[in-house]
Design a protein around this motif. Structure first.
Motif, PDB file in Angstrom:
ATOM      1  N   SER A  19       0.823  -1.218   0.000  1.00 38.98           N
ATOM      2  CA  SER A  19       0.000   0.000   0.000  1.00 38.98           C
ATOM      3  C   SER A  19       0.855   1.264   0.000  1.00 38.98           C
ATOM      4  N   PHE A  20       0.237   2.367  -0.384  1.00 38.64           N
ATOM      5  CA  PHE A  20       0.946   3.647  -0.456  1.00 38.64           C
ATOM      6  C   PHE A  20       1.054   4.295   0.918  1.00 38.64           C
ATOM      7  N   PRO A  21       2.202   4.924   1.209  1.00 37.75           N
ATOM      8  CA  PRO A  21       2.282   5.708   2.456  1.00 37.75           C
ATOM      9  C   PRO A  21       1.380   6.941   2.363  1.00 37.75           C
ATOM     10  N   ILE A  22       0.940   7.429   3.503  1.00 37.18           N
ATOM     11  CA  ILE A  22       0.078   8.622   3.526  1.00 37.18           C
ATOM     12  C   ILE A  22       0.433   9.533   4.705  1.00 37.18           C
ATOM     13  N   TRP A  23       0.489  10.832   4.428  1.00 40.37           N
ATOM     14  CA  TRP A  23       0.498  11.865   5.476  1.00 40.37           C
ATOM     15  C   TRP A  23      -0.230  13.062   4.864  1.00 40.37           C
ATOM     16  N   LEU A  24      -0.544  14.065   5.666  1.00 41.49           N
ATOM     17  CA  LEU A  24      -1.357  15.179   5.169  1.00 41.49           C
ATOM     18  C   LEU A  24      -0.700  16.518   5.491  1.00 41.49           C
ATOM     19  N   MET A  25      -0.576  17.364   4.482  1.00 44.28           N
ATOM     20  CA  MET A  25      -0.022  18.684   4.750  1.00 44.28           C
ATOM     21  C   MET A  25      -0.891  19.414   5.777  1.00 44.28           C
ATOM     22  N   ARG A  26      -0.256  20.080   6.732  1.00 41.88           N
ATOM     23  CA  ARG A  26      -0.923  20.770   7.849  1.00 41.88           C
ATOM     24  C   ARG A  26      -1.699  19.791   8.733  1.00 41.88           C
ATOM     25  N   ALA A 239      11.293  14.243  -4.566  1.00 34.98           N
ATOM     26  CA  ALA A 239       9.890  14.070  -4.941  1.00 34.98           C
ATOM     27  C   ALA A 239       9.233  15.422  -5.186  1.00 34.98           C
ATOM     28  N   ILE A 240       8.106  15.387  -5.906  1.00 38.97           N
ATOM     29  CA  ILE A 240       7.314  16.603  -6.134  1.00 38.97           C
ATOM     30  C   ILE A 240       5.960  16.428  -5.471  1.00 38.97           C
ATOM     31  N   GLN A 260       3.940  13.093  -4.768  1.00 38.72           N
ATOM     32  CA  GLN A 260       3.160  13.154  -3.537  1.00 38.72           C
ATOM     33  C   GLN A 260       1.907  13.976  -3.821  1.00 38.72           C
ATOM     34  N   GLY A 261       0.774  13.526  -3.294  1.00 40.14           N
ATOM     35  CA  GLY A 261      -0.433  14.322  -3.492  1.00 40.14           C
ATOM     36  C   GLY A 261      -1.625  13.420  -3.742  1.00 40.14           C
ATOM     37  N   ASN A 262      -2.511  13.937  -4.438  1.00 42.39           N
ATOM     38  CA  ASN A 262      -2.795  15.313  -4.832  1.00 42.39           C
ATOM     39  C   ASN A 262      -4.285  15.564  -4.697  1.00 42.39           C
ATOM     40  N   LEU A 263      -4.858  15.075  -3.575  1.00 44.25           N
ATOM     41  CA  LEU A 263      -6.309  15.191  -3.388  1.00 44.25           C
ATOM     42  C   LEU A 263      -6.714  16.631  -3.083  1.00 44.25           C
ATOM     43  N   ASP A 264      -7.824  17.040  -3.662  1.00 41.71           N
ATOM     44  CA  ASP A 264      -8.411  18.341  -3.361  1.00 41.71           C
ATOM     45  C   ASP A 264      -8.851  18.350  -1.882  1.00 41.71           C
ATOM     46  N   PRO A 265      -8.364  19.290  -1.069  1.00 39.04           N
ATOM     47  CA  PRO A 265      -8.739  19.306   0.351  1.00 39.04           C
ATOM     48  C   PRO A 265     -10.263  19.340   0.575  1.00 39.04           C
ATOM     49  N   GLU A 266     -11.017  19.858  -0.400  1.00 35.91           N
ATOM     50  CA  GLU A 266     -12.488  19.902  -0.297  1.00 35.91           C
ATOM     51  C   GLU A 266     -13.114  18.509  -0.358  1.00 35.91           C
ATOM     52  N   LEU A 292       4.760   6.638  -5.130  1.00 40.43           N
ATOM     53  CA  LEU A 292       3.609   7.495  -4.811  1.00 40.43           C
ATOM     54  C   LEU A 292       3.443   7.615  -3.293  1.00 40.43           C
ATOM     55  N   ILE A 293       3.278   8.844  -2.837  1.00 37.26           N
ATOM     56  CA  ILE A 293       2.949   9.125  -1.433  1.00 37.26           C
ATOM     57  C   ILE A 293       1.609   9.837  -1.450  1.00 37.26           C
ATOM     58  N   VAL A 294       0.615   9.282  -0.795  1.00 30.02           N
ATOM     59  CA  VAL A 294      -0.709   9.912  -0.801  1.00 30.02           C
ATOM     60  C   VAL A 294      -0.716  11.108   0.156  1.00 30.02           C
ATOM     61  N   ASN A 295      -1.285  12.201  -0.311  1.00 27.27           N
ATOM     62  CA  ASN A 295      -1.376  13.431   0.484  1.00 27.27           C
ATOM     63  C   ASN A 295      -2.471  14.288  -0.145  1.00 27.27           C
ATOM     64  N   LEU A 296      -2.714  15.460   0.428  1.00 26.64           N
ATOM     65  CA  LEU A 296      -3.612  16.425  -0.194  1.00 26.64           C
ATOM     66  C   LEU A 296      -2.789  17.293  -1.156  1.00 26.64           C
ATOM     67  N   GLY A 297      -3.492  18.068  -1.978  1.00 25.64           N
ATOM     68  CA  GLY A 297      -2.799  18.967  -2.905  1.00 25.64           C
ATOM     69  C   GLY A 297      -2.466  20.316  -2.282  1.00 25.64           C
ATOM     70  N   HIS A 298      -2.957  20.541  -1.065  1.00 25.78           N
ATOM     71  CA  HIS A 298      -2.576  21.710  -0.256  1.00 25.78           C
ATOM     72  C   HIS A 298      -2.984  21.359   1.178  1.00 25.78           C
ATOM     73  N   GLY A 299      -2.794  22.290   2.112  1.00 24.78           N
ATOM     74  CA  GLY A 299      -3.043  21.967   3.511  1.00 24.78           C
ATOM     75  C   GLY A 299      -4.487  21.559   3.809  1.00 24.78           C
ATOM     76  N   ILE A 300      -4.625  20.723   4.811  1.00 26.60           N
ATOM     77  CA  ILE A 300      -5.963  20.319   5.264  1.00 26.60           C
ATOM     78  C   ILE A 300      -6.687  21.560   5.798  1.00 26.60           C
ATOM     79  N   LEU A 301      -7.975  21.692   5.479  1.00 25.07           N
ATOM     80  CA  LEU A 301      -8.712  22.902   5.868  1.00 25.07           C
ATOM     81  C   LEU A 301      -9.107  22.835   7.342  1.00 25.07           C
TER      82      LEU A 301
END
Ligand code: CP3
Length: 320
Positions: A19-26, A239-240, A260-266, A292-301
């Motif tokens: 499985s892919f690693p995951i962390w979230l900006m902010r 990485a980008i 790394q990314g790239n889910l829309d925080p919404e 691939l590292i799963v994350n959001l495309g910007h900080g968590i809201l």
């Protein structure tokens, strides 16, 4: 053994297995009730510069969700005190300086200001075996906070200021690495304001300089990173970190570096079953991707529901 420690760092070397690693900006911030409780009792400055508090906050999302990396709880503007500027947070960071005055270059630096941050890293490493991400802002993004009228400042002076900030960014990162961070991320959040030659000289050039000055894996994030992925790849980061403007599998056709990314925080405001469906749809296209590292495309809201974060992580874990 494929321990949690190596999962994120392996992905940075294009060595994903399972499985892919995951962390979230902010990931350490206001959407966490335990953060808000602590925040009620302390100023932001105290949270950033009190080692035990910064360490405690860094580990809050780890304890709650079991992510694959921690990111140091600090801020891109935390270099201000070391540069001799005062830093105050009221509706966002505010730095006191007179941007057009030559005094800018003669303020008294105080590098001891980094010590509490190093101490925080020491506490985090004592308490957790997970990889710890250190970070800095890129000089241009930091300058937009320190010198909000940068557009009116003569280019020569602005470049001198960026050079000066870059010097402190590198110093800040070296101090973090010395204290034990395992990788770093450079945030050039506002690079999307720049085009063409300005983008090259104000943004890319400094990011490259920072990458070349440090010896741990580096991740580059900016708004506009998916559109500019090939240009960023030329700087040779590890990485980008992508925004969600372009689907990640499309970027993958052009760039072989770890992404790394790239889910829309919404996305995290949808119902759980919708979150699951979208996450599957996006990452099924990346099945078997080694970097691939799963994350959001910007900080968590700030008002993101906790349940959404649990759902996202659960869905990613199930994909392995
Ligand atoms: O969990 C993490 O990601 C680690 C901590 C972290 C913070 N800021 C804590 C913080 C990180 C990595 C940052 C980076 C940062 N800071 C960026 C780059 C990333 C991005 O979001 O684009 C930028 C542009 C900043 C500047 C900044 N800091 C702003 C504009 C603000 C105010 C607006 C806001 O988002 O709250 C901050 C304050 C700040 N930095 C908070 C946190 C958790 C808010 C804390 C609070 O109000 O309690």
């Amino acid at each position: 053994m494929h321990s949690n420690f190596s999962k994120f760092l392996d992905a940075l070397q294009s060595r994903n297995r399972g499985s892919f690693p995951i962390w979230l900006m902010r990931q350490a911030g206001r959407y966490l009730p335990e953060y808000r409780a602590l925040r009620e009792k302390h100023s932001l400055r105290d949270l950033f510069f009190t080692p035990k508090l910064a360490a405690e906050i860094t580990l809050m999302p780890i304890e709650r969700f079991g992510l694959d990396a921690a990111i140091l709880f600090s801020d891109i503007t935390a270099i201000a005190p070391a540069m001799g500027f005062s830093l105050d947070f009221q509706e966002g960071p505010k730095v006191s300086l007179n941007p057009t005055s030559q005094k800018l270059y003669t303020v008294k630096e105080d590098l001891s200001q980094f010590e509490p941050i190093q101490e925080a890293i020491g506490y985090i490493k004592q308490k957790s075996r997970l990889p710890l991400i250190g970070f800095c802002g890129a000089p241009f993004t930091i300058a937009t906070y320190f010198m909000p009228n940068w557009k009116e400042v003569p280019q020569e002076i602005f470049i001198q200021f960026l050079d000066q900030i870059a010097h402190y960014c590198i110093f800040f990162l070296k101090k973090q690495i010395e204290a034990g961070v395992d990788a770093i991320q450079i945030f050039d959040s506002w690079a999307n304001l720049l085009e063409n030659r300005e983008f090259e000289i104000y943004s890319l050039q400094y990011i490259q300089k920072i990458i070349q000055s440090i010896d741990v894996p580096s991740i580059v994030f900016m708004r506009g990173s998916s559109k500019n992925a090939e240009k960023i790849a030329q700087l040779n980061p590890s990485a980008i970190s992508l925004d969600w403007e372009i689907p990640i599998h499309e970027v993958r056709k052009k760039v072989s570096l770890p992404l790394q990314g790239n889910l829309d925080p919404e996305l995290l405001f949808l119902r759980p079953c919708e979150i699951r469906k979208k996450v599957r749809f996006i990452f099924d296209e990346m099945k078997g991707d080694p970097g691939l590292i799963v994350n959001l495309g910007h900080g968590i809201l700030p008002n993101t529901p906790l349940e959404s974060v649990y759902t996202l992580i659960d869905e990613i874990r199930k994909m392995g």
